[in-house]
Scaffold this motif. Structure first.
Motif, PDB file in Angstrom:
ATOM      1  N   TRP A 169      43.463  42.883  44.149  1.00  0.00           N
ATOM      2  CA  TRP A 169      43.486  44.343  44.148  1.00  0.00           C
ATOM      3  C   TRP A 169      43.912  44.898  42.792  1.00  0.00           C
ATOM      4  O   TRP A 169      43.600  46.037  42.467  1.00  0.00           O
ATOM      5  CB  TRP A 169      44.397  44.864  45.254  1.00  0.00           C
ATOM      6  CG  TRP A 169      43.852  44.584  46.610  1.00  0.00           C
ATOM      7  CD1 TRP A 169      44.281  43.635  47.490  1.00  0.00           C
ATOM      8  CD2 TRP A 169      42.762  45.241  47.260  1.00  0.00           C
ATOM      9  NE1 TRP A 169      43.520  43.666  48.637  1.00  0.00           N
ATOM     10  CE2 TRP A 169      42.583  44.648  48.520  1.00  0.00           C
ATOM     11  CE3 TRP A 169      41.904  46.284  46.886  1.00  0.00           C
ATOM     12  CZ2 TRP A 169      41.610  45.050  49.415  1.00  0.00           C
ATOM     13  CZ3 TRP A 169      40.928  46.690  47.790  1.00  0.00           C
ATOM     14  CH2 TRP A 169      40.780  46.069  49.033  1.00  0.00           C
ATOM     15  N   LEU A 170      44.614  44.104  41.994  1.00  0.00           N
ATOM     16  CA  LEU A 170      45.040  44.576  40.669  1.00  0.00           C
ATOM     17  C   LEU A 170      43.846  44.911  39.786  1.00  0.00           C
ATOM     18  O   LEU A 170      43.923  45.815  38.957  1.00  0.00           O
ATOM     19  CB  LEU A 170      45.898  43.519  39.964  1.00  0.00           C
ATOM     20  CG  LEU A 170      47.299  43.287  40.478  1.00  0.00           C
ATOM     21  CD1 LEU A 170      47.944  42.135  39.720  1.00  0.00           C
ATOM     22  CD2 LEU A 170      48.147  44.537  40.369  1.00  0.00           C
ATOM     23  N   ARG A 172      45.800  50.652  41.680  1.00  0.00           N
ATOM     24  CA  ARG A 172      46.644  49.452  41.845  1.00  0.00           C
ATOM     25  C   ARG A 172      48.109  49.775  42.085  1.00  0.00           C
ATOM     26  O   ARG A 172      48.870  48.911  42.473  1.00  0.00           O
ATOM     27  CB  ARG A 172      46.470  48.507  40.671  1.00  0.00           C
ATOM     28  CG  ARG A 172      46.994  49.052  39.362  1.00  0.00           C
ATOM     29  CD  ARG A 172      46.562  48.261  38.187  1.00  0.00           C
ATOM     30  NE  ARG A 172      45.215  48.705  37.870  1.00  0.00           N
ATOM     31  CZ  ARG A 172      44.425  48.148  36.997  1.00  0.00           C
ATOM     32  NH1 ARG A 172      44.815  47.121  36.336  1.00  0.00           N
ATOM     33  NH2 ARG A 172      43.218  48.603  36.777  1.00  0.00           N
ATOM     34  N   THR A 173      48.510  51.043  41.843  1.00  0.00           N
ATOM     35  CA  THR A 173      49.897  51.439  42.105  1.00  0.00           C
ATOM     36  C   THR A 173      50.044  52.149  43.456  1.00  0.00           C
ATOM     37  O   THR A 173      51.148  52.502  43.855  1.00  0.00           O
ATOM     38  CB  THR A 173      50.434  52.357  40.987  1.00  0.00           C
ATOM     39  OG1 THR A 173      49.665  53.560  40.951  1.00  0.00           O
ATOM     40  CG2 THR A 173      50.380  51.657  39.635  1.00  0.00           C
ATOM     41  N   ALA A 174      48.920  52.358  44.151  1.00  0.00           N
ATOM     42  CA  ALA A 174      48.952  53.029  45.455  1.00  0.00           C
ATOM     43  C   ALA A 174      49.369  52.053  46.553  1.00  0.00           C
ATOM     44  O   ALA A 174      49.092  50.854  46.485  1.00  0.00           O
ATOM     45  CB  ALA A 174      47.582  53.619  45.780  1.00  0.00           C
ATOM     46  N   LYS A 175      49.992  52.561  47.571  1.00  0.00           N
ATOM     47  CA  LYS A 175      50.445  51.740  48.707  1.00  0.00           C
ATOM     48  C   LYS A 175      49.250  51.484  49.634  1.00  0.00           C
ATOM     49  O   LYS A 175      49.027  52.226  50.578  1.00  0.00           O
ATOM     50  CB  LYS A 175      51.595  52.438  49.416  1.00  0.00           C
ATOM     51  CG  LYS A 175      52.811  52.571  48.502  1.00  0.00           C
ATOM     52  CD  LYS A 175      54.003  53.103  49.200  1.00  0.00           C
ATOM     53  CE  LYS A 175      55.196  53.271  48.302  1.00  0.00           C
ATOM     54  NZ  LYS A 175      55.600  52.149  47.503  1.00  0.00           N
ATOM     55  N   SER A 226      38.638  38.940  35.486  1.00  0.00           N
ATOM     56  CA  SER A 226      38.177  40.144  36.150  1.00  0.00           C
ATOM     57  C   SER A 226      39.023  41.365  35.804  1.00  0.00           C
ATOM     58  O   SER A 226      38.694  42.478  36.175  1.00  0.00           O
ATOM     59  CB  SER A 226      38.161  39.938  37.674  1.00  0.00           C
ATOM     60  OG  SER A 226      39.468  39.683  38.138  1.00  0.00           O
ATOM     61  N   PHE A 227      40.153  41.162  35.087  1.00  0.00           N
ATOM     62  CA  PHE A 227      40.989  42.308  34.720  1.00  0.00           C
ATOM     63  C   PHE A 227      40.251  43.156  33.680  1.00  0.00           C
ATOM     64  O   PHE A 227      39.539  42.648  32.839  1.00  0.00           O
ATOM     65  CB  PHE A 227      42.315  41.837  34.127  1.00  0.00           C
ATOM     66  CG  PHE A 227      43.368  41.559  35.160  1.00  0.00           C
ATOM     67  CD1 PHE A 227      43.024  41.211  36.457  1.00  0.00           C
ATOM     68  CD2 PHE A 227      44.689  41.642  34.849  1.00  0.00           C
ATOM     69  CE1 PHE A 227      43.994  40.955  37.394  1.00  0.00           C
ATOM     70  CE2 PHE A 227      45.672  41.381  35.774  1.00  0.00           C
ATOM     71  CZ  PHE A 227      45.326  41.041  37.056  1.00  0.00           C
ATOM     72  N   ASP A 228      40.487  44.475  33.763  1.00  0.00           N
ATOM     73  CA  ASP A 228      39.893  45.335  32.741  1.00  0.00           C
ATOM     74  C   ASP A 228      40.936  45.705  31.692  1.00  0.00           C
ATOM     75  O   ASP A 228      42.046  45.301  31.722  1.00  0.00           O
ATOM     76  CB  ASP A 228      39.300  46.599  33.363  1.00  0.00           C
ATOM     77  CG  ASP A 228      40.278  47.362  34.245  1.00  0.00           C
ATOM     78  OD1 ASP A 228      41.479  47.051  34.215  1.00  0.00           O
ATOM     79  OD2 ASP A 228      39.821  48.252  34.949  1.00  0.00           O
ATOM     80  N   LEU A 244      52.879  48.898  50.619  1.00  0.00           N
ATOM     81  CA  LEU A 244      53.130  48.341  49.295  1.00  0.00           C
ATOM     82  C   LEU A 244      51.891  48.443  48.412  1.00  0.00           C
ATOM     83  O   LEU A 244      50.764  48.398  48.901  1.00  0.00           O
ATOM     84  CB  LEU A 244      53.542  46.871  49.403  1.00  0.00           C
ATOM     85  CG  LEU A 244      54.866  46.595  50.118  1.00  0.00           C
ATOM     86  CD1 LEU A 244      55.004  45.109  50.394  1.00  0.00           C
ATOM     87  CD2 LEU A 244      56.026  47.092  49.285  1.00  0.00           C
ATOM     88  N   SER A 245      52.118  48.510  47.125  1.00  0.00           N
ATOM     89  CA  SER A 245      51.010  48.526  46.170  1.00  0.00           C
ATOM     90  C   SER A 245      50.759  47.108  45.653  1.00  0.00           C
ATOM     91  O   SER A 245      51.661  46.254  45.703  1.00  0.00           O
ATOM     92  CB  SER A 245      51.334  49.443  44.991  1.00  0.00           C
ATOM     93  OG  SER A 245      52.283  48.830  44.135  1.00  0.00           O
ATOM     94  N   PRO A 246      49.573  46.844  45.129  1.00  0.00           N
ATOM     95  CA  PRO A 246      49.318  45.531  44.526  1.00  0.00           C
ATOM     96  C   PRO A 246      50.294  45.213  43.386  1.00  0.00           C
ATOM     97  O   PRO A 246      50.714  44.069  43.235  1.00  0.00           O
ATOM     98  CB  PRO A 246      47.885  45.666  44.006  1.00  0.00           C
ATOM     99  CG  PRO A 246      47.259  46.671  44.911  1.00  0.00           C
ATOM    100  CD  PRO A 246      48.348  47.661  45.207  1.00  0.00           C
TER     101      PRO A 246
END
Length: 148
Positions: free
Chosen positions: A84-85, A92-95, A146-148, A108-110
Motif C-alpha cells: 500500500w505504500l 499512504r498516510t490514510a487509515k 514499485s516505489f515512486d 491504521l495507515s500503511p
C-alpha cells in the motif's frame, strides 16, 4: 556494523556485516539477525524472519503470532502494508488498514504499520545488546522498485 533491513510485503529480515571481518576480503560473511517475536501466548522465540503482519488486539503483536491469529480472525489482521505504500491510488498516510475489515474497522495507515514493523526490528536489535543501538550503525533499508 553495516546493517541491511528488508521490509518485505510478507516477511521482513535484518542482516549485518562486521567491518572488521570485511577487511581484506571481497566477500565478507553476512550474518542473519534472528528476531525474537511472539509465536504463541507467553512464548517468544527467535526466527530468521519477522512475518510482516500486525494483529489488532491488546499489545498489537507483530510477526508469527499475528499471522497465526489473523488466520482465525482475518478482519483484525493487517498484512501487505508495504504494497500500500507504493499504491498511487491511495493515500499512504490514510487509515485504510486492515483492508479486509471494511470502512469502519480500518484504523491504521500503511506508514504506521510499516513503522511498527521496523520499530519491532529495531527494538529486537537494541535489546540484544550485542552491538549497541541500531541508530549507531550504517543501515540500508531496501526500497522496492514499485516505489515512486
Amino acid at each position: 556494523m553495516k546493517v541491511g533491513i528488508d521490509l518485505g510485503t510478507t516477511n521482513s529480515a535484518l542482516a549485518w556485516i562486521d567491518p572488521a571481518e570485511a577487511e581484506d576480503t571481497s566477500f565478507p560473511p553476512i550474518h542473519i539477525f534472528d528476531i525474537p517475536q511472539l509465536v504463541a501466548p507467553n512464548r517468544i522465540e527467535s526466527r530468521r524472519t519477522l512475518p510482516s503482519f500486525l494483529f489488532l488486539e491488546e499489545g498489537q503483536p507483530v510477526g508469527t503470532y499475528a499471522r497465526e491469529q489473523g488466520a482465525i480472525v482475518p478482519t483484525r489482521l493487517v498484512h501487505s502494508a508495504k504494497s500500500w505504500l507504493s499504491n498511487s491510488d491511495v493515500d499512504r498516510t490514510a487509515k485504510i488498514l486492515p483492508w479486509d475489515a471494511g470502512e469502519g474497522g480500518r484504523v491504521l495507515s500503511p506508514v504506521e504499520v510499516s513503522a511498527r514493523l521496523l520499530g519491532s526490528i529495531r527494538e529486537a536489535w537494541d535489546q540484544s545488546g550485542r552491538f549497541g543501538p541500531l541508530t549507531d550503525h550504517d543501515v540500508v533499508l531496501t526500497v522496492p522498485a514499485s516505489f515512486d
